[in-house]
Design an enzyme around this catalytic site. Structure first.
Site, short mmCIF file in Angstrom:
data_model
loop_
_atom_site.label_atom_id
_atom_site.label_comp_id
_atom_site.label_asym_id
_atom_site.label_seq_id
_atom_site.Cartn_x
_atom_site.Cartn_y
_atom_site.Cartn_z
CD GLU A 1 -22.94 -23.05 25.87
OE1 GLU A 1 -23.49 -22.58 24.88
OE2 GLU A 1 -21.74 -22.89 26.12
CG ASN A 2 -21.27 -26.61 27.00
OD1 ASN A 2 -21.18 -25.61 27.71
ND2 ASN A 2 -21.03 -26.59 25.71
CG ASN A 44 -21.49 -20.87 21.91
OD1 ASN A 44 -21.61 -20.73 23.13
ND2 ASN A 44 -20.49 -21.53 21.37
CG HIS A 45 -22.13 -25.24 22.38
ND1 HIS A 45 -21.60 -25.78 21.23
CD2 HIS A 45 -21.08 -24.70 23.04
CE1 HIS A 45 -20.29 -25.59 21.20
NE2 HIS A 45 -19.95 -24.92 22.28
CG HIS A 76 -23.10 -18.01 26.59
ND1 HIS A 76 -22.96 -18.93 27.59
CD2 HIS A 76 -22.57 -18.58 25.49
CE1 HIS A 76 -22.39 -20.02 27.12
NE2 HIS A 76 -22.14 -19.83 25.84
CG HIS A 132 -18.74 -18.84 25.80
ND1 HIS A 132 -19.15 -19.87 24.99
CD2 HIS A 132 -17.65 -18.29 25.19
CE1 HIS A 132 -18.37 -19.91 23.91
NE2 HIS A 132 -17.45 -18.98 24.01
FE FE2 Z 1 -20.43 -23.56 27.55
FE FE2 Z 2 -20.79 -21.26 25.04
#
Ligand code: FE2
Ligand code: FE2
Length: 274
Positions: free
Chosen positions: A39-40, A67-68, A153, A178
């Site tokens: 996600e990042n 969430n990303h 997450h 996360h």
């Molecule tokens: Fe992350």
């Molecule tokens: Fe996250």
């Protein structure tokens, strides 16, 4: 069979370390299935289709998120067509992409992977417990699935531990993502589910959760944003959890933390003793 889960790749240093090391890790430790949280991966925020392709080519079987997931807007377009790309299952109905998938491991075993997101200190979402239960009812461990991996997450360790108890004995692995900081509570629970509250990130730990520390620190000191957050660029530690799986039950028999390179590696127990 052996599974490996790698925590959130943060920025160029985290994703490059993972992409470069994965083929040797898979060969050296005879890994049958690899899940990576991406996600990042793109500049610390989201993931591009090109990076997703690089991770899959390096040996990742599934890339999960959180969430990303849609920080890079192109993910809205590729999520529906990339079967090995997951976003949290408890996002509202109609969200592009999927939250679970069924895959074949290198040893021929079938693996169900579920990506879910917590609700404590996070955006309001559908109930993750109920969403996971629905998947498990359709695809129970030891019947349709030879192994089941749940990437949860979330921010709160309480919510993660509660889910682990809810799923103990029904899935192979509940792994927290996360927070980007690995916890030392990795273990096999009483009914055979492997668990770790957070697996940590693949990134530069000389940072604030993967970001160059200066701007986050400034915002705590004076509350005025001056620059964008940028990923730290020092050497990355690859942080993950390996799980040995009983081929008949699909439950975990052993776990081992993985921390390779960067500032965390020196303080870590040796990975995977054969
Ligand atoms: Fe992350
Ligand atoms: Fe996250």
């Amino acid at each position: 069979m052996r599974l490996l889960f790698l925590g959130d790749l943060v920025g160029r240093t985290g994703r490059t370390a993972a992409i470069e090391r994965l083929p040797a890790l898979i060969a050296d430790h005879r890994l049958d299935f690899v899940v990576v949280n991406g996600e990042n991966a793109a500049g610390g925020f989201g993931i591009t289709e090109e990076i997703l392709g690089q991770l899959l080519a390096a040996g990742a079987d599934v890339v999960t998120t959180g969430n990303h997931v849609f920080d890079q807007r192109e993910a809205l377009a590729f999520a529906p067509r990339q079967e090995r790309f997951l976003r949290p299952i408890n996002f509202p109905e109609g969200t592009p992409g999927r939250g679970a998938g069924f895959y074949m491991a290198r040893n021929g075993a079938s693996v169900l992977v579920i990506n879910a997101m917590g609700r404590i200190f996070m955006d309001p979402l559908d109930d993750p417990f109920a969403a996971i239960d629905r998947e498990l009812a359709a695809c129970p461990l030891g019947e349709q699935a030879d192994a089941i991996v749940v990437d949860f997450h979330g921010e709160a360790t309480s919510e993660k531990q509660a889910l682990a108890h809810h799923l103990d004995g029904r899935v192979t692995l509940v792994i927290g993502t996360h927070t980007h900081v690995p916890t030392c509570d990795y273990r096999v629970m009483a009914r055979g589910t492997a668990y770790q509250s957070d697996v940590g990130m693949c990134g530069d730990y000389d940072s604030v959760i993967g970001m160059d520390h200066r701007e986050p620190l400034r915002r705590f000191l004076e509350k005025v944003p001056r620059e964008r957050f940028a990923p730290a660029t020092g050497p990355a530690t690859i942080a993950g959890l390996a799980v040995e799986v009983d081929d008949t039950t699909g439950l975990a028999t052993a776990v081992a933390p993985l921390r390779v390179g960067g500032v965390l590696s020196a303080t870590t127990p040796r990975f995977w003793v054969d």
